[in-house]
Scaffold this motif. Structure first.
Motif, PDB file in Angstrom:
ATOM      1  N   THR A  87       0.830  -1.207   0.000  1.00 16.18           N
ATOM      2  CA  THR A  87       0.000   0.000   0.000  1.00 16.18           C
ATOM      3  C   THR A  87       0.865   1.257   0.000  1.00 16.18           C
ATOM      4  O   THR A  87       0.588   2.215  -0.728  1.00 16.18           O
ATOM      5  CB  THR A  87      -0.930   0.006   1.224  1.00 16.18           C
ATOM      6  N   ALA A  88       1.914   1.249   0.815  1.00 12.14           N
ATOM      7  CA  ALA A  88       2.811   2.412   0.864  1.00 12.14           C
ATOM      8  C   ALA A  88       3.465   2.644  -0.495  1.00 12.14           C
ATOM      9  O   ALA A  88       3.604   3.781  -0.941  1.00 12.14           O
ATOM     10  CB  ALA A  88       3.879   2.196   1.933  1.00 12.14           C
ATOM     11  N   ARG A  89       3.849   1.568  -1.159  1.00 12.71           N
ATOM     12  CA  ARG A  89       4.465   1.701  -2.481  1.00 12.71           C
ATOM     13  C   ARG A  89       3.474   2.276  -3.485  1.00 12.71           C
ATOM     14  O   ARG A  89       3.834   3.133  -4.314  1.00 12.71           O
ATOM     15  CB  ARG A  89       4.980   0.340  -2.951  1.00 12.71           C
ATOM     16  N   ALA A  90       2.222   1.804  -3.410  1.00 12.11           N
ATOM     17  CA  ALA A  90       1.190   2.317  -4.321  1.00 12.11           C
ATOM     18  C   ALA A  90       0.974   3.812  -4.099  1.00 12.11           C
ATOM     19  O   ALA A  90       0.841   4.586  -5.056  1.00 12.11           O
ATOM     20  CB  ALA A  90      -0.114   1.550  -4.117  1.00 12.11           C
ATOM     21  N   VAL A  91       0.941   4.232  -2.833  1.00 16.15           N
ATOM     22  CA  VAL A  91       0.759   5.651  -2.521  1.00 16.15           C
ATOM     23  C   VAL A  91       1.966   6.461  -2.990  1.00 16.15           C
ATOM     24  O   VAL A  91       1.824   7.536  -3.592  1.00 16.15           O
ATOM     25  CB  VAL A  91       0.534   5.854  -1.012  1.00 16.15           C
ATOM     26  N   ALA A  92       3.170   5.946  -2.707  1.00 19.31           N
ATOM     27  CA  ALA A  92       4.385   6.674  -3.079  1.00 19.31           C
ATOM     28  C   ALA A  92       4.496   6.856  -4.589  1.00 19.31           C
ATOM     29  O   ALA A  92       5.013   7.864  -5.065  1.00 19.31           O
ATOM     30  CB  ALA A  92       5.612   5.931  -2.552  1.00 19.31           C
ATOM     31  N   LEU A  93       3.990   5.893  -5.351  1.00 22.37           N
ATOM     32  CA  LEU A  93       4.086   5.974  -6.807  1.00 22.37           C
ATOM     33  C   LEU A  93       2.976   6.817  -7.431  1.00 22.37           C
ATOM     34  O   LEU A  93       3.168   7.422  -8.491  1.00 22.37           O
ATOM     35  CB  LEU A  93       4.061   4.565  -7.414  1.00 22.37           C
ATOM     36  N   THR A  94       1.800   6.826  -6.782  1.00 20.17           N
ATOM     37  CA  THR A  94       0.660   7.507  -7.396  1.00 20.17           C
ATOM     38  C   THR A  94       0.368   8.890  -6.820  1.00 20.17           C
ATOM     39  O   THR A  94      -0.212   9.727  -7.521  1.00 20.17           O
ATOM     40  CB  THR A  94      -0.620   6.652  -7.260  1.00 20.17           C
ATOM     41  N   SER A 203      -5.068   6.403 -10.592  1.00 23.75           N
ATOM     42  CA  SER A 203      -4.352   6.424  -9.314  1.00 23.75           C
ATOM     43  C   SER A 203      -5.274   5.996  -8.176  1.00 23.75           C
ATOM     44  O   SER A 203      -4.879   5.232  -7.288  1.00 23.75           O
ATOM     45  CB  SER A 203      -3.800   7.827  -9.046  1.00 23.75           C
ATOM     46  N   HIS A 204      -6.503   6.480  -8.202  1.00 26.57           N
ATOM     47  CA  HIS A 204      -7.484   6.098  -7.182  1.00 26.57           C
ATOM     48  C   HIS A 204      -7.717   4.595  -7.186  1.00 26.57           C
ATOM     49  O   HIS A 204      -7.727   3.954  -6.125  1.00 26.57           O
ATOM     50  CB  HIS A 204      -8.802   6.832  -7.437  1.00 26.57           C
ATOM     51  N   ALA A 205      -7.879   4.014  -8.365  1.00 19.72           N
ATOM     52  CA  ALA A 205      -8.138   2.576  -8.467  1.00 19.72           C
ATOM     53  C   ALA A 205      -6.970   1.765  -7.915  1.00 19.72           C
ATOM     54  O   ALA A 205      -7.166   0.742  -7.240  1.00 19.72           O
ATOM     55  CB  ALA A 205      -8.405   2.202  -9.921  1.00 19.72           C
ATOM     56  N   ALA A 206      -5.749   2.227  -8.197  1.00 21.98           N
ATOM     57  CA  ALA A 206      -4.570   1.494  -7.752  1.00 21.98           C
ATOM     58  C   ALA A 206      -4.425   1.518  -6.231  1.00 21.98           C
ATOM     59  O   ALA A 206      -4.048   0.508  -5.612  1.00 21.98           O
ATOM     60  CB  ALA A 206      -3.314   2.082  -8.399  1.00 21.98           C
TER      61      ALA A 206
END
Length: 223
Positions: A87-94, A203-206
């Motif tokens: 989850t942190a990686r998804a947030v950091a990327l998006t 980004s929201h979906a990811a």
């Protein structure tokens, strides 16, 4: 069913029960389950090499590993941390995309007054602030659960904090999508705003799915 079939089922039943009890990133969970299955098979093979009947050897291997209830907390803790990192990686990327979307909006409206200037400015300030905080927290989480985890324990409530940070970031992305969809219908430079809205929606979906899984994992008992 022959003896070998019963022996195989004993290990597979154990693995199936463990699989059903654990939650986390699919790849990490699959790798963990496979390692446990291999460990059980190797332990059973070692016992049969000593002359023990295979069914007893499989039963002994399961006993040595412990019951599913005993094994789940430690396995779930590893999966929960893995989900928090996911989850942190998804947030950091998006999250940077959310900031980029508002820059795109400003570029699209360069030299012209916003149709809804006050609302747009407030959204830009608050949502980019949310994205920045979420990205910083995500980076800190990746550090705390990565190299730093070898030196100090991971904070117990960190996965829950990451889960709600991801949820907040995904909500900000959803609001951004709606805002751009509305504004793009009212401006002549709508393709750029439509693209920004699409970027925010992706980004929201990811992030949303990963944050939801992280919330679920953070509620499960661990060691």
């Amino acid at each position: 069913m022959n003896a070998t079939g019963r022996q195989t089922d004993l290990i597979e039943d154990y693995v199936a029960a463990l699989t059903a009890a654990l939650h986390g990133p699919a790849r990490v969970k699959a790798r963990m389950i496979e390692e446990i299955r291999d460990g059980l098979a190797d332990t059973a093979a070692a016992h049969t090499g000593e002359g023990m009947p295979y069914h007893r050897a499989a039963h002994q291997a399961v006993q040595e590993f412990g019951t599913v209830e005993e094994l789940v907390p430690s396995c779930q803790q590893e999966l929960t941390i893995a989900q928090a990192r996911h989850t942190a990686r998804a947030v950091a990327l998006t999250a940077p995309f959310l900031i980029a979307c508002w820059y795109l909006a400003q570029a699209a409206d360069h030299g012209h007054a916003w149709l809804l200037p006050r609302t747009a400015q407030l959204l830009a300030v608050h949502l980019t602030g949310v994205a920045t905080v979420a990205a910083l927290l995500a980076a800190a989480t990746l550090a705390a659960t990565g190299a730093l985890a070898r030196r100090m324990p991971t904070p117990h409530r960190l996965p829950l904090v990451v889960a709600w940070a991801g949820t907040t970031a995904s909500a900000a992305m959803a609001v951004t999508t709606l805002a751009f969809a509305t504004v793009s219908a009212l401006t002549t430079n709508w393709p750029l705003l439509a693209f920004a809205g699409t970027l925010a929606a992706a980004s929201h979906a990811a992030v949303a799915a990963s944050a939801r899984a992280c919330r679920r994992c953070s509620r499960l008992p661990t060691t």
